[in-house]
Design an enzyme around this catalytic site. Sequence first.
Site, mmCIF file in Angstrom:
data_model
loop_
_atom_site.group_PDB
_atom_site.id
_atom_site.type_symbol
_atom_site.label_atom_id
_atom_site.label_comp_id
_atom_site.label_asym_id
_atom_site.label_seq_id
_atom_site.Cartn_x
_atom_site.Cartn_y
_atom_site.Cartn_z
ATOM 1 N N VAL A 73 -2.709 89.652 27.327
ATOM 2 C CA VAL A 73 -3.005 89.492 28.449
ATOM 3 C C VAL A 73 -3.675 87.972 28.530
ATOM 4 O O VAL A 73 -4.606 87.590 27.856
ATOM 5 C CB VAL A 73 -3.800 90.641 29.141
ATOM 6 C CG1 VAL A 73 -4.400 90.086 30.413
ATOM 7 C CG2 VAL A 73 -3.350 91.914 29.053
ATOM 8 N N ASP A 125 -6.719 85.749 42.813
ATOM 9 C CA ASP A 125 -7.891 84.614 43.112
ATOM 10 C C ASP A 125 -9.070 85.265 42.498
ATOM 11 O O ASP A 125 -9.943 85.937 43.293
ATOM 12 C CB ASP A 125 -8.183 84.135 44.394
ATOM 13 C CG ASP A 125 -8.937 82.841 44.604
ATOM 14 O OD1 ASP A 125 -9.667 82.640 43.555
ATOM 15 O OD2 ASP A 125 -9.008 82.192 45.535
ATOM 16 N N ASP A 129 -7.972 93.621 43.212
ATOM 17 C CA ASP A 129 -7.134 92.942 42.141
ATOM 18 C C ASP A 129 -7.468 93.620 40.862
ATOM 19 O O ASP A 129 -6.507 93.754 39.988
ATOM 20 C CB ASP A 129 -7.911 91.517 42.147
ATOM 21 C CG ASP A 129 -7.518 90.698 43.352
ATOM 22 O OD1 ASP A 129 -6.299 90.949 43.975
ATOM 23 O OD2 ASP A 129 -7.938 89.641 43.732
ATOM 24 N N ASN A 135 -9.162 83.132 29.457
ATOM 25 C CA ASN A 135 -9.223 81.659 29.443
ATOM 26 C C ASN A 135 -9.699 81.180 30.913
ATOM 27 O O ASN A 135 -9.916 80.143 30.788
ATOM 28 C CB ASN A 135 -7.863 81.133 29.081
ATOM 29 C CG ASN A 135 -7.547 79.913 29.333
ATOM 30 O OD1 ASN A 135 -8.069 78.996 28.742
ATOM 31 N ND2 ASN A 135 -6.844 79.521 30.628
ATOM 32 N N SER A 150 -17.278 76.559 25.828
ATOM 33 C CA SER A 150 -17.297 75.161 25.898
ATOM 34 C C SER A 150 -18.603 74.553 25.281
ATOM 35 O O SER A 150 -19.512 75.140 25.115
ATOM 36 C CB SER A 150 -17.447 74.938 27.563
ATOM 37 O OG SER A 150 -17.592 73.560 27.433
ATOM 38 N N TYR A 176 -21.953 75.081 35.403
ATOM 39 C CA TYR A 176 -20.833 74.978 34.342
ATOM 40 C C TYR A 176 -21.485 75.382 33.209
ATOM 41 O O TYR A 176 -21.151 76.518 32.364
ATOM 42 C CB TYR A 176 -19.893 74.105 34.551
ATOM 43 C CG TYR A 176 -18.913 74.249 33.566
ATOM 44 C CD1 TYR A 176 -17.605 75.132 33.547
ATOM 45 C CD2 TYR A 176 -18.769 73.449 32.229
ATOM 46 C CE1 TYR A 176 -16.721 75.298 32.767
ATOM 47 C CE2 TYR A 176 -17.873 73.490 31.520
ATOM 48 C CZ TYR A 176 -16.626 74.508 31.666
ATOM 49 O OH TYR A 176 -15.789 74.347 30.814
ATOM 50 N N LYS A 223 -21.167 78.830 30.859
ATOM 51 C CA LYS A 223 -20.507 79.111 29.457
ATOM 52 C C LYS A 223 -21.764 79.368 28.677
ATOM 53 O O LYS A 223 -21.082 80.257 27.571
ATOM 54 C CB LYS A 223 -20.033 77.606 29.086
ATOM 55 C CG LYS A 223 -18.683 77.181 29.827
ATOM 56 C CD LYS A 223 -17.473 78.173 29.648
ATOM 57 C CE LYS A 223 -16.349 77.987 30.458
ATOM 58 N NZ LYS A 223 -15.162 78.576 30.088
ATOM 59 N N VAL A 243 -10.407 68.473 25.907
ATOM 60 C CA VAL A 243 -9.040 68.718 26.121
ATOM 61 C C VAL A 243 -8.303 68.202 26.845
ATOM 62 O O VAL A 243 -8.642 68.296 28.097
ATOM 63 C CB VAL A 243 -8.476 70.188 25.663
ATOM 64 C CG1 VAL A 243 -7.002 70.343 25.270
ATOM 65 C CG2 VAL A 243 -9.471 70.923 24.682
ATOM 66 N N THR A 267 -6.418 68.344 29.909
ATOM 67 C CA THR A 267 -5.883 69.172 31.078
ATOM 68 C C THR A 267 -6.440 68.844 32.418
ATOM 69 O O THR A 267 -7.009 67.870 32.560
ATOM 70 C CB THR A 267 -6.527 70.688 30.823
ATOM 71 O OG1 THR A 267 -7.836 70.683 30.916
ATOM 72 C CG2 THR A 267 -6.373 71.282 29.572
#
Length: 342
Positions: free
Chosen positions: A70, A125, A133, A152, A206, A219, A223, A252, A254
């Site tokens: 998954v 979402d 969900d 992820n 991170s 953020y 993390k 990275v 992205t």
Amino acid sequence: MAFNFTVQRSMDKAIELWSSIPQAGHWALAGVGALFVARKALSFLQLLLNCFILSGTNLRKYGKKGTWAVVTGASDGLGKEFASQLAAKGFNLVLVSRTQSKLDTLARELTLRWSGLQTKTLAMDYSQDNDADYERLAQLLSGLDVGILINNVGQSHSIPVPFLETSRDELQNIVTINCLGTLKTTQVVAPILTKRKRGLILTMGSFAGAMPTPYLATYSGSKAFLQHWSTSLASELQPQGVDVHLVLSYLVTTAMSKVRRTSLLIPGPKQFVRSALGKIGLGGTENFPNTYTPWWSHDAFKWVVENTVGTTSAVTVWFNKRMHVDIRNRALRKAAREAKKQ
Ligand SMILES: NC(=O)c1ccc[n+]([C@@H]2O[C@H](COP(=O)([O-])OP(=O)(O)OC[C@H]3O[C@@H](n4cnc5c(N)ncnc54)[C@H](OP(=O)(O)O)[C@@H]3O)[C@@H](O)[C@H]2O)c1
């Protein structure tokens, strides 16, 4: 002249102090020094082995060809790459992410490329924190031999921003997606892994979680939360045969990082994920157990910071703040230029 005199006096004092310590004290101090140096040398050796020689746990430990993996946040960036590389290794895929059309395209591409590959997709979402969900996810997984969960999915700030100016929506989404989303997905998937007494849970951490990061405060906090949660969960699930690891990463290339060009310190998703899947569990130099930094230059950079100024020191926080203020100013100037063009 005055400086030389002060240095000379300090050295004389140090020699005087050293001479006043009994012989046994000299040996004790030398022993402490030798232990310190040996510890650093061993840690450096471990770093070199992790970066360039050792391989991590083989993915086959978690399932044979056709076992399901998954992947959340699977339609772009690192998640898309995790999905592609797991498919190449023979795992069937449950792809979870926000945009159904992107999931469909990826599922089609991968099934065309790898014969026999089975995929299931779920568009949800994570920011909505909708219990229905998670129920749909549980139903989708019912009866499947799931061996791997890649937590992820994640969101960062659109640009670095002072905490007091962060919009309610942005901070709510970051915490809901990064923290609650990861926890609730794990509560759906982990019981399947513990039941089969074999499994792997990787969660994307991170450097912002390892080093307090002003202007990405929410953020960074989310993390750091994942670090403590993942390490605690690893200890709980280890007796039940499930390996849990936090994967640490600096930038990275992205959509999230907005960095387009790779460099010595910034790999592309393909290179990063190859390392993440090839070096599972190679910790040893980390501050936390069940944590690893798969990309070699990220690992080396973190080792240097840890062994000099420290990852959570005032110097590191000051440097991080300077860097993110600078990124913010450049982003604001770019936005102003673009607004002028319209
Ligand atoms: N890139 C870096 O430099 C970096 C560094 C350290 C850690 N990380 C971590 O690595 C992970 C992946 O980052 P990335 O750079 O690959 O991000 P990305 O390129 O922005 O991709 C994010 C993925 O998550 C999905 N997603 C975003 N918001 C969602 C939501 N509300 N609900 C469901 N799915 C959602 C996106 O789906 P859609 O395609 O539908 O939008 C996309 O598939 C994150 O946890 C991030 O924090 C990244």
